[in-house]
Design a protein around this motif. Sequence first.
Motif, PDB file in Angstrom:
ATOM      1  N   ALA A 190       2.737  24.185  11.969  1.00  0.00           N
ATOM      2  CA  ALA A 190       1.420  24.809  11.878  1.00  0.00           C
ATOM      3  C   ALA A 190       0.351  23.739  11.804  1.00  0.00           C
ATOM      4  O   ALA A 190       0.596  22.635  11.314  1.00  0.00           O
ATOM      5  CB  ALA A 190       1.329  25.720  10.657  1.00  0.00           C
ATOM      6  N   GLY A 191      -0.836  24.077  12.308  1.00  0.00           N
ATOM      7  CA  GLY A 191      -1.970  23.173  12.232  1.00  0.00           C
ATOM      8  C   GLY A 191      -3.239  23.951  11.948  1.00  0.00           C
ATOM      9  O   GLY A 191      -3.318  25.158  12.234  1.00  0.00           O
ATOM     10  N   ILE A 192      -4.222  23.258  11.382  1.00  0.00           N
ATOM     11  CA  ILE A 192      -5.491  23.896  11.063  1.00  0.00           C
ATOM     12  C   ILE A 192      -6.608  22.872  11.235  1.00  0.00           C
ATOM     13  O   ILE A 192      -6.450  21.702  10.886  1.00  0.00           O
ATOM     14  CB  ILE A 192      -5.484  24.469   9.619  1.00  0.00           C
ATOM     15  N   PHE A 224       4.784  32.097   7.446  1.00  0.00           N
ATOM     16  CA  PHE A 224       4.094  30.917   6.919  1.00  0.00           C
ATOM     17  C   PHE A 224       2.589  31.068   7.105  1.00  0.00           C
ATOM     18  O   PHE A 224       2.129  31.632   8.103  1.00  0.00           O
ATOM     19  CB  PHE A 224       4.539  29.654   7.654  1.00  0.00           C
ATOM     20  N   THR A 225       1.851  30.537   6.138  1.00  0.00           N
ATOM     21  CA  THR A 225       0.393  30.542   6.227  1.00  0.00           C
ATOM     22  C   THR A 225      -0.134  29.151   5.894  1.00  0.00           C
ATOM     23  O   THR A 225       0.185  28.600   4.830  1.00  0.00           O
ATOM     24  CB  THR A 225      -0.226  31.559   5.265  1.00  0.00           C
ATOM     25  N   ILE A 226      -0.934  28.594   6.801  1.00  0.00           N
ATOM     26  CA  ILE A 226      -1.549  27.298   6.553  1.00  0.00           C
ATOM     27  C   ILE A 226      -2.979  27.512   6.099  1.00  0.00           C
ATOM     28  O   ILE A 226      -3.674  28.412   6.603  1.00  0.00           O
ATOM     29  CB  ILE A 226      -1.485  26.390   7.802  1.00  0.00           C
ATOM     30  N   TYR A 283       0.385  28.237  15.016  1.00  0.00           N
ATOM     31  CA  TYR A 283       1.692  28.347  14.385  1.00  0.00           C
ATOM     32  C   TYR A 283       2.805  28.321  15.427  1.00  0.00           C
ATOM     33  O   TYR A 283       2.642  28.804  16.547  1.00  0.00           O
ATOM     34  CB  TYR A 283       1.821  29.667  13.616  1.00  0.00           C
ATOM     35  N   ALA A 284       3.942  27.785  15.029  1.00  0.00           N
ATOM     36  CA  ALA A 284       5.135  27.928  15.853  1.00  0.00           C
ATOM     37  C   ALA A 284       5.563  29.388  15.820  1.00  0.00           C
ATOM     38  O   ALA A 284       5.414  30.067  14.801  1.00  0.00           O
ATOM     39  CB  ALA A 284       6.254  27.042  15.304  1.00  0.00           C
ATOM     40  N   ASP A 285       6.106  29.868  16.928  1.00  0.00           N
ATOM     41  CA  ASP A 285       6.539  31.265  16.980  1.00  0.00           C
ATOM     42  C   ASP A 285       7.562  31.574  15.894  1.00  0.00           C
ATOM     43  O   ASP A 285       7.600  32.688  15.366  1.00  0.00           O
ATOM     44  CB  ASP A 285       7.145  31.568  18.360  1.00  0.00           C
TER      45      ASP A 285
END
Length: 119
Positions: free
Chosen positions: A49-51, A67-69, A59-61
């Motif tokens: 994941a990136g933000i 998951f939450t970033i 997010y990756a599938d």
Amino acid sequence: QVQLVESGGGLVQAGGSLRLSCAASGSIFSINAMGWYRQAPGKQRELVAGITSGGSTSYADSVKGRFTISRDNAKNTVYLQMNSLKPEDTAVYYCTSSLTIASMAFGSWGQGTQVTVSS
């Protein structure tokens, strides 16, 4: 130079939750994107994941919906809330930072934190 320090890994049973944190220091003016990669034994490194500083996420599938970033720009810290963990989530998780999410693999890296999910 950016320094990244991760924390929050550990051992958890399948279905459980963990929260990873990553604090950045140093040349933080160069950071726009922060996020997480992971690498399991014998597998390729994977973007989890990136933000961006503006709040755009990727997010990756395999982790979408679980998951939450999130990010606290005032603290230069990024978080990864991991719920409904599966054994296949077991890996070393690395915090990364760069100008864009797409370029995080080529930016700064933390030392990694182990996440182990038991079945």
